[in-house]
Scaffold this motif. Structure first.
Motif, PDB file in Angstrom:
ATOM      1  N   ASN A 123       0.853  -1.181   0.000  1.00 23.42           N
ATOM      2  CA  ASN A 123       0.000   0.000   0.000  1.00 23.42           C
ATOM      3  C   ASN A 123       0.891   1.234   0.000  1.00 23.42           C
ATOM      4  OD1 ASN A 123      -2.518  -1.309   0.089  1.00 23.42           O
ATOM      5  ND2 ASN A 123      -2.273  -1.665   2.282  1.00 23.42           N
ATOM      6  N   ASN A 146       1.306   5.049   0.836  1.00 23.87           N
ATOM      7  CA  ASN A 146       0.724   6.046   1.722  1.00 23.87           C
ATOM      8  C   ASN A 146       0.212   7.228   0.891  1.00 23.87           C
ATOM      9  OD1 ASN A 146       0.150   7.950   3.740  1.00 23.87           O
ATOM     10  ND2 ASN A 146       1.920   7.338   4.971  1.00 23.87           N
ATOM     11  N   GLU A 147      -1.017   7.613   1.127  1.00 30.16           N
ATOM     12  CA  GLU A 147      -1.590   8.746   0.409  1.00 30.16           C
ATOM     13  C   GLU A 147      -0.987  10.069   0.852  1.00 30.16           C
ATOM     14  OE1 GLU A 147      -5.847   8.656   0.597  1.00 30.16           O
ATOM     15  OE2 GLU A 147      -5.928   6.584  -0.110  1.00 30.16           O
ATOM     16  N   ASN A 148      -0.430  10.091   2.056  1.00 29.35           N
ATOM     17  CA  ASN A 148       0.164  11.310   2.605  1.00 29.35           C
ATOM     18  C   ASN A 148       1.657  11.325   2.317  1.00 29.35           C
ATOM     19  OD1 ASN A 148      -2.316  12.196   3.801  1.00 29.35           O
ATOM     20  ND2 ASN A 148      -2.000  10.624   5.359  1.00 29.35           N
ATOM     21  N   ILE A 180       5.908   3.794   2.381  1.00 27.00           N
ATOM     22  CA  ILE A 180       5.559   4.452   3.645  1.00 27.00           C
ATOM     23  C   ILE A 180       5.536   5.970   3.490  1.00 27.00           C
ATOM     24  CG2 ILE A 180       6.443   4.938   5.984  1.00 27.00           C
ATOM     25  CD1 ILE A 180       7.388   1.946   5.996  1.00 27.00           C
ATOM     26  N   ASN A 181       6.444   6.496   2.679  1.00 24.66           N
ATOM     27  CA  ASN A 181       6.564   7.944   2.515  1.00 24.66           C
ATOM     28  C   ASN A 181       5.786   8.496   1.323  1.00 24.66           C
ATOM     29  OD1 ASN A 181       8.349   8.874   4.731  1.00 24.66           O
ATOM     30  ND2 ASN A 181       9.693   7.316   3.859  1.00 24.66           N
ATOM     31  N   GLY A 182       4.976   7.656   0.669  1.00 27.76           N
ATOM     32  CA  GLY A 182       4.084   8.131  -0.374  1.00 27.76           C
ATOM     33  C   GLY A 182       4.668   8.190  -1.771  1.00 27.76           C
TER      34      GLY A 182
END
Length: 130
Positions: free
Chosen positions: A64, A66-68, A97-99
């Motif tokens: 996944n 990250n959207e942010n 993790i960092n988008g």
């Protein structure tokens, strides 16, 4: 033209981000002009002389993204990876993790550009070594 097996052979020599410039030079010699890397599953799309293009299969279970976006943390961890402090699987997870959703390497311009989920450019760097 080149094959995914040839590219995989070159990539097998990469242990850390410090090895990336040598890898780029080797695949450029095979005829690769650019490639995209999809962080979500590890699919790589390699481009050669028009209209040649080939894809690798997915390399791992879906991640996944990250959207942010955390561009500052990404830049910090990218530097550590380039300094040889982390391996590639860690780097990919850190991107998620960092988008960071993908990156494009242009072997003619010698640049690597990182993109978020919206396809917006987050960071572009020159690749050392030519």
């Amino acid at each position: 033209m080149f094959t995914i097996q040839q590219i995989d052979g070159a990539h097998a020599k990469v242990k850390t981000g410090a090895d990336f410039p040598k890898y780029i030079q080797e695949i450029k010699e095979l005829g690769v002009t650019a490639f995209d890397f999809l962080v979500s599953n590890g699919v790589e799309v390699y481009y050669g002389e028009e209209p040649f293009k080939t894809n690798s299969p997915a390399k791992y279970d879906p991640l996944n993204i990250n959207e942010n976006l955390n561009a500052q943390q990404f830049a910090k961890e990218l530097k550590e990876h380039q300094d040889g402090k982390t391996d590639f699987p860690y780097f990919v997870k850190m991107c998620a993790i960092n988008g960071i959703a993908s990156w494009k390497v242009d072997l003619e311009e010698y640049t690597c550009t990182y993109f978020d989920l919206e396809g917006e450019e987050v960071l572009q760097e020159e690749i050392p070594g030519e």
